[in-house]
Design a protein around this motif. Structure first.
Motif, PDB file in Angstrom:
ATOM      1  N   SER A 120       0.809  -1.222   0.000  1.00 32.79           N
ATOM      2  CA  SER A 120       0.000   0.000   0.000  1.00 32.79           C
ATOM      3  C   SER A 120       0.839   1.267   0.000  1.00 32.79           C
ATOM      4  N   VAL A 121       2.087   1.193   0.436  1.00 32.57           N
ATOM      5  CA  VAL A 121       2.952   2.382   0.450  1.00 32.57           C
ATOM      6  C   VAL A 121       3.928   2.392  -0.722  1.00 32.57           C
ATOM      7  N   MET A 122       4.001   1.305  -1.480  1.00 30.46           N
ATOM      8  CA  MET A 122       4.873   1.252  -2.650  1.00 30.46           C
ATOM      9  C   MET A 122       4.105   0.714  -3.846  1.00 30.46           C
ATOM     10  N   PRO A 123       3.142   1.482  -4.350  1.00 28.37           N
ATOM     11  CA  PRO A 123       2.385   1.011  -5.520  1.00 28.37           C
ATOM     12  C   PRO A 123       3.255   1.024  -6.772  1.00 28.37           C
ATOM     13  N   LEU A 124       3.132  -0.027  -7.545  1.00 28.13           N
ATOM     14  CA  LEU A 124       3.902  -0.154  -8.775  1.00 28.13           C
ATOM     15  C   LEU A 124       2.951  -0.240  -9.960  1.00 28.13           C
ATOM     16  N   PRO A 125       3.296   0.389 -11.090  1.00 23.99           N
ATOM     17  CA  PRO A 125       2.419   0.321 -12.272  1.00 23.99           C
ATOM     18  C   PRO A 125       2.227  -1.123 -12.738  1.00 23.99           C
ATOM     19  N   GLY A 126       0.997  -1.447 -13.041  1.00 25.74           N
ATOM     20  CA  GLY A 126       0.670  -2.782 -13.503  1.00 25.74           C
ATOM     21  C   GLY A 126       0.495  -3.808 -12.409  1.00 25.74           C
ATOM     22  N   ARG A 127       0.620  -3.411 -11.150  1.00 26.77           N
ATOM     23  CA  ARG A 127       0.469  -4.352 -10.040  1.00 26.77           C
ATOM     24  C   ARG A 127      -0.828  -4.043  -9.304  1.00 26.77           C
ATOM     25  N   ASN A 128      -1.798  -4.918  -9.480  1.00 23.04           N
ATOM     26  CA  ASN A 128      -3.097  -4.770  -8.839  1.00 23.04           C
ATOM     27  C   ASN A 128      -2.997  -5.211  -7.383  1.00 23.04           C
ATOM     28  N   PHE A 129      -3.454  -4.364  -6.467  1.00 23.60           N
ATOM     29  CA  PHE A 129      -3.326  -4.678  -5.040  1.00 23.60           C
ATOM     30  C   PHE A 129      -4.113  -5.930  -4.684  1.00 23.60           C
ATOM     31  N   ILE A 130      -5.295  -6.085  -5.249  1.00 26.93           N
ATOM     32  CA  ILE A 130      -6.123  -7.247  -4.920  1.00 26.93           C
ATOM     33  C   ILE A 130      -5.519  -8.523  -5.494  1.00 26.93           C
ATOM     34  N   LYS A 131      -5.044  -8.469  -6.711  1.00 25.73           N
ATOM     35  CA  LYS A 131      -4.521  -9.675  -7.363  1.00 25.73           C
ATOM     36  C   LYS A 131      -3.172 -10.099  -6.795  1.00 25.73           C
ATOM     37  N   HIS A 132      -2.335  -9.145  -6.408  1.00 27.02           N
ATOM     38  CA  HIS A 132      -0.975  -9.472  -5.982  1.00 27.02           C
ATOM     39  C   HIS A 132      -0.821  -9.639  -4.474  1.00 27.02           C
ATOM     40  N   TYR A 133      -1.681  -8.994  -3.693  1.00 29.19           N
ATOM     41  CA  TYR A 133      -1.493  -9.025  -2.238  1.00 29.19           C
ATOM     42  C   TYR A 133      -2.641  -9.721  -1.498  1.00 29.19           C
ATOM     43  N   LEU A 134      -3.868  -9.499  -1.925  1.00 28.80           N
ATOM     44  CA  LEU A 134      -4.981 -10.162  -1.237  1.00 28.80           C
ATOM     45  C   LEU A 134      -5.097 -11.621  -1.647  1.00 28.80           C
ATOM     46  N   ARG A 135      -4.980 -11.904  -2.955  1.00 27.35           N
ATOM     47  CA  ARG A 135      -4.990 -13.275  -3.478  1.00 27.35           C
ATOM     48  C   ARG A 135      -6.180 -14.075  -2.933  1.00 27.35           C
ATOM     49  N   SER A 136      -7.385 -13.525  -3.140  1.00 28.60           N
ATOM     50  CA  SER A 136      -8.646 -14.187  -2.764  1.00 28.60           C
ATOM     51  C   SER A 136      -8.752 -14.448  -1.268  1.00 28.60           C
ATOM     52  N   ASN A 137      -7.990 -13.695  -0.474  1.00 27.86           N
ATOM     53  CA  ASN A 137      -8.062 -13.851   0.979  1.00 27.86           C
ATOM     54  C   ASN A 137      -8.083 -12.467   1.637  1.00 27.86           C
ATOM     55  N   PRO A 138      -9.127 -11.663   1.376  1.00 36.39           N
ATOM     56  CA  PRO A 138      -9.209 -10.345   2.019  1.00 36.39           C
ATOM     57  C   PRO A 138      -9.467 -10.474   3.508  1.00 36.39           C
ATOM     58  N   ASP A 139      -9.073  -9.473   4.244  1.00 41.78           N
ATOM     59  CA  ASP A 139      -9.219  -9.505   5.701  1.00 41.78           C
ATOM     60  C   ASP A 139      -9.723  -8.162   6.181  1.00 41.78           C
ATOM     61  N   LEU A 140     -10.212  -8.146   7.411  1.00 53.23           N
ATOM     62  CA  LEU A 140     -10.620  -6.920   8.085  1.00 53.23           C
ATOM     63  C   LEU A 140      -9.697  -6.568   9.238  1.00 53.23           C
ATOM     64  N   TYR A 141      -8.757  -7.441   9.537  1.00 53.12           N
ATOM     65  CA  TYR A 141      -7.828  -7.190  10.642  1.00 53.12           C
ATOM     66  C   TYR A 141      -6.971  -5.966  10.365  1.00 53.12           C
ATOM     67  N   GLY A 142      -6.309  -5.962   9.216  1.00 50.91           N
ATOM     68  CA  GLY A 142      -5.463  -4.828   8.874  1.00 50.91           C
ATOM     69  C   GLY A 142      -6.228  -3.530   8.736  1.00 50.91           C
ATOM     70  N   PRO A 143      -7.308  -3.470   7.941  1.00 51.08           N
ATOM     71  CA  PRO A 143      -8.060  -2.217   7.826  1.00 51.08           C
ATOM     72  C   PRO A 143      -8.603  -1.698   9.151  1.00 51.08           C
TER      73      PRO A 143
END
Length: 301
Positions: free
Chosen positions: A95-118
Protein backbone atom coordinates in the motif's frame (compact mmCIF):
# COMPACT_ATOMS: atom_id res chain seq x y z
CA UNK A 1 6.41 -74.21 -20.31
CA UNK A 2 3.91 -73.83 -17.48
CA UNK A 3 0.45 -72.58 -18.31
CA UNK A 4 -0.98 -69.46 -16.60
CA UNK A 5 -3.31 -71.63 -14.50
CA UNK A 6 -0.32 -73.36 -12.94
CA UNK A 7 1.04 -70.04 -11.63
CA UNK A 8 -0.33 -69.74 -8.09
CA UNK A 9 0.91 -68.29 -4.80
CA UNK A 10 1.96 -70.83 -2.23
CA UNK A 11 2.44 -70.47 1.50
CA UNK A 12 5.92 -71.38 2.67
CA UNK A 13 6.92 -72.77 6.02
CA UNK A 14 8.35 -69.44 7.26
CA UNK A 15 5.07 -67.62 6.60
CA UNK A 16 3.13 -70.36 8.38
CA UNK A 17 5.42 -70.12 11.40
CA UNK A 18 4.97 -66.30 11.54
CA UNK A 19 1.21 -66.64 11.40
CA UNK A 20 1.18 -69.27 14.11
CA UNK A 21 3.33 -67.02 16.33
CA UNK A 22 1.08 -63.97 15.80
CA UNK A 23 -2.43 -64.97 14.77
CA UNK A 24 -3.70 -61.39 14.98
CA UNK A 25 -1.30 -60.07 12.37
CA UNK A 26 -2.87 -58.43 9.33
CA UNK A 27 -2.44 -60.17 6.01
CA UNK A 28 -2.77 -59.00 2.44
CA UNK A 29 -4.63 -61.23 0.02
CA UNK A 30 -4.32 -60.75 -3.71
CA UNK A 31 -7.37 -61.40 -5.85
CA UNK A 32 -7.22 -64.42 -8.06
CA UNK A 33 -7.47 -64.32 -11.83
CA UNK A 34 -11.03 -65.64 -11.68
CA UNK A 35 -12.21 -62.65 -9.58
CA UNK A 36 -14.08 -60.08 -11.67
CA UNK A 37 -12.15 -56.91 -12.32
CA UNK A 38 -15.01 -54.80 -11.05
CA UNK A 39 -14.14 -55.58 -7.44
CA UNK A 40 -10.62 -54.30 -7.82
CA UNK A 41 -11.98 -51.32 -9.75
CA UNK A 42 -14.32 -50.44 -6.90
CA UNK A 43 -11.44 -50.49 -4.44
CA UNK A 44 -9.36 -48.21 -6.65
CA UNK A 45 -12.26 -45.78 -7.05
CA UNK A 46 -12.74 -45.63 -3.30
CA UNK A 47 -9.11 -44.77 -2.73
CA UNK A 48 -9.16 -42.11 -5.45
CA UNK A 49 -12.25 -40.49 -4.01
CA UNK A 50 -10.56 -40.18 -0.63
CA UNK A 51 -7.53 -38.60 -2.29
CA UNK A 52 -9.75 -36.15 -4.17
CA UNK A 53 -11.45 -35.14 -0.94
CA UNK A 54 -8.06 -34.44 0.63
CA UNK A 55 -7.00 -32.41 -2.39
CA UNK A 56 -10.20 -30.39 -2.25
CA UNK A 57 -9.63 -29.63 1.42
CA UNK A 58 -6.04 -28.55 0.82
CA UNK A 59 -7.02 -26.42 -2.17
CA UNK A 60 -9.71 -24.76 -0.09
CA UNK A 61 -7.14 -23.85 2.56
CA UNK A 62 -4.62 -22.62 0.02
CA UNK A 63 -7.22 -20.68 -1.88
CA UNK A 64 -8.34 -18.84 1.25
CA UNK A 65 -12.05 -19.49 0.74
CA UNK A 66 -14.32 -18.35 3.53
CA UNK A 67 -16.34 -21.01 5.35
CA UNK A 68 -20.04 -20.98 4.62
CA UNK A 69 -21.24 -20.48 8.20
CA UNK A 70 -24.16 -18.38 9.34
CA UNK A 71 -23.53 -14.74 10.21
CA UNK A 72 -24.62 -15.45 13.78
CA UNK A 73 -21.73 -17.86 14.32
CA UNK A 74 -18.30 -16.93 15.66
CA UNK A 75 -16.57 -18.81 12.84
CA UNK A 76 -18.20 -16.53 10.27
CA UNK A 77 -16.49 -13.41 11.68
CA UNK A 78 -13.30 -15.24 12.64
CA UNK A 79 -12.64 -15.96 8.96
CA UNK A 80 -12.34 -12.21 8.26
CA UNK A 81 -9.38 -11.98 10.66
CA UNK A 82 -7.63 -15.17 9.50
CA UNK A 83 -4.29 -13.58 8.55
CA UNK A 84 -0.83 -13.66 10.03
CA UNK A 85 1.72 -10.91 10.62
CA UNK A 86 3.67 -11.67 7.45
CA UNK A 87 0.58 -11.22 5.26
CA UNK A 88 -0.41 -7.97 6.95
CA UNK A 89 3.10 -6.52 6.63
CA UNK A 90 3.25 -7.56 3.00
CA UNK A 91 -0.05 -5.79 2.30
CA UNK A 92 1.06 -2.68 4.18
CA UNK A 93 4.24 -2.66 2.11
CA UNK A 94 2.20 -2.93 -1.07
CA UNK A 95 0.00 0.00 0.00
CA UNK A 96 2.95 2.38 0.45
CA UNK A 97 4.87 1.25 -2.65
CA UNK A 98 2.38 1.01 -5.52
CA UNK A 99 3.90 -0.15 -8.77
CA UNK A 100 2.42 0.32 -12.27
CA UNK A 101 0.67 -2.78 -13.50
CA UNK A 102 0.47 -4.35 -10.04
CA UNK A 103 -3.10 -4.77 -8.84
CA UNK A 104 -3.33 -4.68 -5.04
CA UNK A 105 -6.12 -7.25 -4.92
CA UNK A 106 -4.52 -9.68 -7.36
CA UNK A 107 -0.98 -9.47 -5.98
CA UNK A 108 -1.49 -9.03 -2.24
CA UNK A 109 -4.98 -10.16 -1.24
CA UNK A 110 -4.99 -13.27 -3.48
CA UNK A 111 -8.65 -14.19 -2.76
CA UNK A 112 -8.06 -13.85 0.98
CA UNK A 113 -9.21 -10.35 2.02
CA UNK A 114 -9.22 -9.50 5.70
CA UNK A 115 -10.62 -6.92 8.08
CA UNK A 116 -7.83 -7.19 10.64
CA UNK A 117 -5.46 -4.83 8.87
CA UNK A 118 -8.06 -2.22 7.83
CA UNK A 119 -9.61 -2.13 11.31
CA UNK A 120 -6.37 -1.50 13.17
CA UNK A 121 -5.14 0.92 10.52
CA UNK A 122 -8.29 3.02 11.00
CA UNK A 123 -8.01 2.86 14.80
CA UNK A 124 -4.34 3.89 14.70
CA UNK A 125 -5.08 6.69 12.26
CA UNK A 126 -7.84 8.05 14.52
CA UNK A 127 -5.52 8.37 17.52
CA UNK A 128 -2.52 9.56 15.51
CA UNK A 129 -4.51 12.37 13.90
CA UNK A 130 -6.17 13.46 17.17
CA UNK A 131 -3.02 13.30 19.30
CA UNK A 132 -0.79 14.89 16.68
CA UNK A 133 -3.33 17.67 16.21
CA UNK A 134 -3.30 18.46 19.94
CA UNK A 135 0.49 18.48 20.04
CA UNK A 136 0.63 20.69 16.97
CA UNK A 137 -1.69 23.26 18.52
CA UNK A 138 0.31 23.17 21.76
CA UNK A 139 3.60 23.84 19.96
CA UNK A 140 2.03 26.59 17.88
CA UNK A 141 0.59 28.40 20.92
CA UNK A 142 3.57 27.77 23.15
CA UNK A 143 4.82 31.36 23.03
CA UNK A 144 1.39 32.89 23.62
CA UNK A 145 1.01 33.96 27.30
CA UNK A 146 -2.79 34.03 27.01
CA UNK A 147 -2.94 30.38 25.87
CA UNK A 148 -3.85 27.66 28.36
CA UNK A 149 -3.51 24.09 27.15
CA UNK A 150 -6.63 21.96 27.36
CA UNK A 151 -6.77 18.42 25.93
CA UNK A 152 -9.43 18.29 23.23
CA UNK A 153 -10.80 14.78 23.60
CA UNK A 154 -13.73 15.58 21.33
CA UNK A 155 -11.33 15.47 18.40
CA UNK A 156 -10.90 11.72 18.93
CA UNK A 157 -14.64 11.29 18.41
CA UNK A 158 -14.63 13.50 15.33
CA UNK A 159 -11.68 11.63 13.84
CA UNK A 160 -13.27 8.24 14.54
CA UNK A 161 -16.58 9.22 12.93
CA UNK A 162 -14.98 10.72 9.82
CA UNK A 163 -12.39 7.99 9.21
CA UNK A 164 -14.64 4.98 9.85
CA UNK A 165 -17.49 6.46 7.82
CA UNK A 166 -15.11 7.02 4.94
CA UNK A 167 -13.58 3.55 5.25
CA UNK A 168 -17.05 1.92 5.13
CA UNK A 169 -19.53 4.15 3.31
CA UNK A 170 -17.32 4.96 0.33
CA UNK A 171 -16.49 1.27 -0.35
CA UNK A 172 -20.18 0.39 0.01
CA UNK A 173 -21.14 3.02 -2.54
CA UNK A 174 -18.35 2.04 -4.93
CA UNK A 175 -19.10 -1.66 -4.64
CA UNK A 176 -22.80 -1.04 -5.25
CA UNK A 177 -22.06 1.10 -8.30
CA UNK A 178 -19.65 -1.44 -9.79
CA UNK A 179 -22.15 -4.23 -9.15
CA UNK A 180 -24.85 -2.25 -10.93
CA UNK A 181 -22.55 -1.53 -13.88
CA UNK A 182 -21.59 -5.19 -13.98
CA UNK A 183 -25.25 -6.05 -14.49
CA UNK A 184 -25.72 -3.34 -17.12
CA UNK A 185 -22.51 -4.08 -19.02
CA UNK A 186 -21.68 -7.79 -19.19
CA UNK A 187 -18.03 -7.20 -19.93
CA UNK A 188 -17.51 -5.23 -16.70
CA UNK A 189 -15.76 -7.15 -13.95
CA UNK A 190 -15.92 -6.44 -10.25
CA UNK A 191 -14.64 -7.15 -6.77
CA UNK A 192 -16.42 -8.42 -3.71
CA UNK A 193 -17.52 -6.06 -0.95
CA UNK A 194 -14.87 -7.39 1.41
CA UNK A 195 -12.11 -6.87 -1.15
CA UNK A 196 -13.24 -3.28 -1.74
CA UNK A 197 -13.25 -2.50 2.00
CA UNK A 198 -9.85 -4.15 2.39
CA UNK A 199 -8.27 -2.02 -0.34
CA UNK A 200 -9.61 1.21 1.14
CA UNK A 201 -8.45 0.24 4.62
CA UNK A 202 -4.88 -0.50 3.60
CA UNK A 203 -4.72 2.61 1.40
CA UNK A 204 -5.10 4.77 4.54
CA UNK A 205 -1.90 3.48 6.14
CA UNK A 206 0.29 6.14 4.53
CA UNK A 207 -1.58 8.84 6.47
CA UNK A 208 -0.41 7.46 9.84
CA UNK A 209 3.25 8.53 9.51
CA UNK A 210 2.11 11.62 7.60
CA UNK A 211 -0.11 12.77 10.47
CA UNK A 212 2.78 12.33 12.91
CA UNK A 213 5.05 14.48 10.73
CA UNK A 214 2.36 17.15 10.59
CA UNK A 215 3.41 18.09 14.13
CA UNK A 216 6.34 20.02 12.61
CA UNK A 217 5.07 23.62 12.51
CA UNK A 218 5.96 24.44 8.90
CA UNK A 219 3.06 24.86 6.51
CA UNK A 220 5.08 24.23 3.37
CA UNK A 221 6.29 20.92 4.83
CA UNK A 222 2.77 19.90 5.84
CA UNK A 223 1.34 20.55 2.37
CA UNK A 224 4.27 18.73 0.76
CA UNK A 225 3.66 15.69 2.96
CA UNK A 226 -0.06 15.69 2.29
CA UNK A 227 0.59 15.89 -1.46
CA UNK A 228 2.97 12.91 -1.32
CA UNK A 229 0.52 10.91 0.80
CA UNK A 230 -2.38 11.63 -1.57
CA UNK A 231 -0.33 10.56 -4.60
CA UNK A 232 0.76 7.28 -2.99
CA UNK A 233 -2.62 6.40 -1.54
CA UNK A 234 -4.53 7.48 -4.63
CA UNK A 235 -2.24 5.42 -6.84
CA UNK A 236 -3.19 2.27 -4.92
CA UNK A 237 -6.88 2.92 -5.59
CA UNK A 238 -6.40 3.86 -9.24
CA UNK A 239 -4.21 0.85 -10.04
CA UNK A 240 -6.73 -1.42 -8.32
CA UNK A 241 -9.99 -0.16 -9.80
CA UNK A 242 -8.85 0.90 -13.25
CA UNK A 243 -8.82 -2.71 -14.62
CA UNK A 244 -12.46 -2.98 -13.50
CA UNK A 245 -13.81 0.24 -15.03
CA UNK A 246 -11.67 0.50 -18.17
CA UNK A 247 -14.02 -1.78 -20.11
CA UNK A 248 -16.95 0.52 -19.36
CA UNK A 249 -17.73 3.64 -21.34
CA UNK A 250 -15.02 6.27 -21.35
CA UNK A 251 -17.13 8.86 -19.54
CA UNK A 252 -18.17 6.42 -16.81
CA UNK A 253 -14.63 5.16 -16.28
CA UNK A 254 -13.13 8.65 -15.98
CA UNK A 255 -15.97 9.86 -13.74
CA UNK A 256 -15.59 6.86 -11.43
CA UNK A 257 -11.86 7.33 -10.96
CA UNK A 258 -12.27 11.09 -10.55
CA UNK A 259 -14.87 10.55 -7.81
CA UNK A 260 -12.58 8.10 -6.01
CA UNK A 261 -9.67 10.57 -6.07
CA UNK A 262 -11.77 13.60 -5.09
CA UNK A 263 -13.24 11.85 -2.04
CA UNK A 264 -9.77 10.70 -1.06
CA UNK A 265 -8.41 14.22 -1.37
CA UNK A 266 -11.28 15.66 0.66
CA UNK A 267 -10.51 13.28 3.52
CA UNK A 268 -6.83 14.23 3.62
CA UNK A 269 -7.33 17.98 3.22
CA UNK A 270 -10.22 17.99 5.69
CA UNK A 271 -8.12 16.29 8.37
CA UNK A 272 -5.30 18.74 7.74
CA UNK A 273 -7.51 21.83 7.95
CA UNK A 274 -9.49 20.71 11.01
CA UNK A 275 -6.87 19.05 13.22
CA UNK A 276 -3.81 21.11 12.23
CA UNK A 277 -5.01 24.68 12.16
CA UNK A 278 -2.39 27.40 11.93
CA UNK A 279 -3.04 30.38 14.14
CA UNK A 280 -1.47 33.67 13.08
CA UNK A 281 -0.80 36.04 15.97
CA UNK A 282 -0.70 39.73 15.16
CA UNK A 283 1.47 41.89 17.41
CA UNK A 284 -0.52 43.99 19.85
CA UNK A 285 -0.47 47.71 19.07
CA UNK A 286 1.69 49.88 21.32
CA UNK A 287 -0.52 52.21 23.41
CA UNK A 288 0.04 55.90 22.66
CA UNK A 289 -0.73 58.95 24.74
CA UNK A 290 -3.74 60.96 23.70
CA UNK A 291 -3.00 64.18 21.84
CA UNK A 292 -4.66 66.30 24.57
CA UNK A 293 -2.33 64.97 27.24
CA UNK A 294 0.67 65.65 25.05
CA UNK A 295 -0.49 69.25 24.48
CA UNK A 296 -0.99 69.84 28.19
CA UNK A 297 2.41 68.47 29.01
CA UNK A 298 3.96 70.79 26.41
CA UNK A 299 2.28 73.87 27.86
CA UNK A 300 3.35 72.98 31.36
CA UNK A 301 6.96 73.03 30.25
Amino acid sequence: MASPNDLQFQEFDEAAELLSADPGASTLSMPSTNTPSTAGGDEVKLDLSEDEEGQEESSELLGGQKPSGGFWTFEFYQSFFNVDTVQVLDRVKGSVMPLPGRNFIKHYLRSNPDLYGPFWICVTLVFSVAISGNLSNFLTEKGNPAYHYRPQFNRVTVAAVVIFLYAWLVPIGLWGFLTWRQGAERQIGGYSFLETVCVYGYSLFIYIPTSVLWIIPFEWLRWTLILIAMVISGSVLVLTFWPVVRDDTKVTAVATLATILILHMLLAIGCKMYFFQTTVHEPAPVPTMPSIQRTLSTKAH
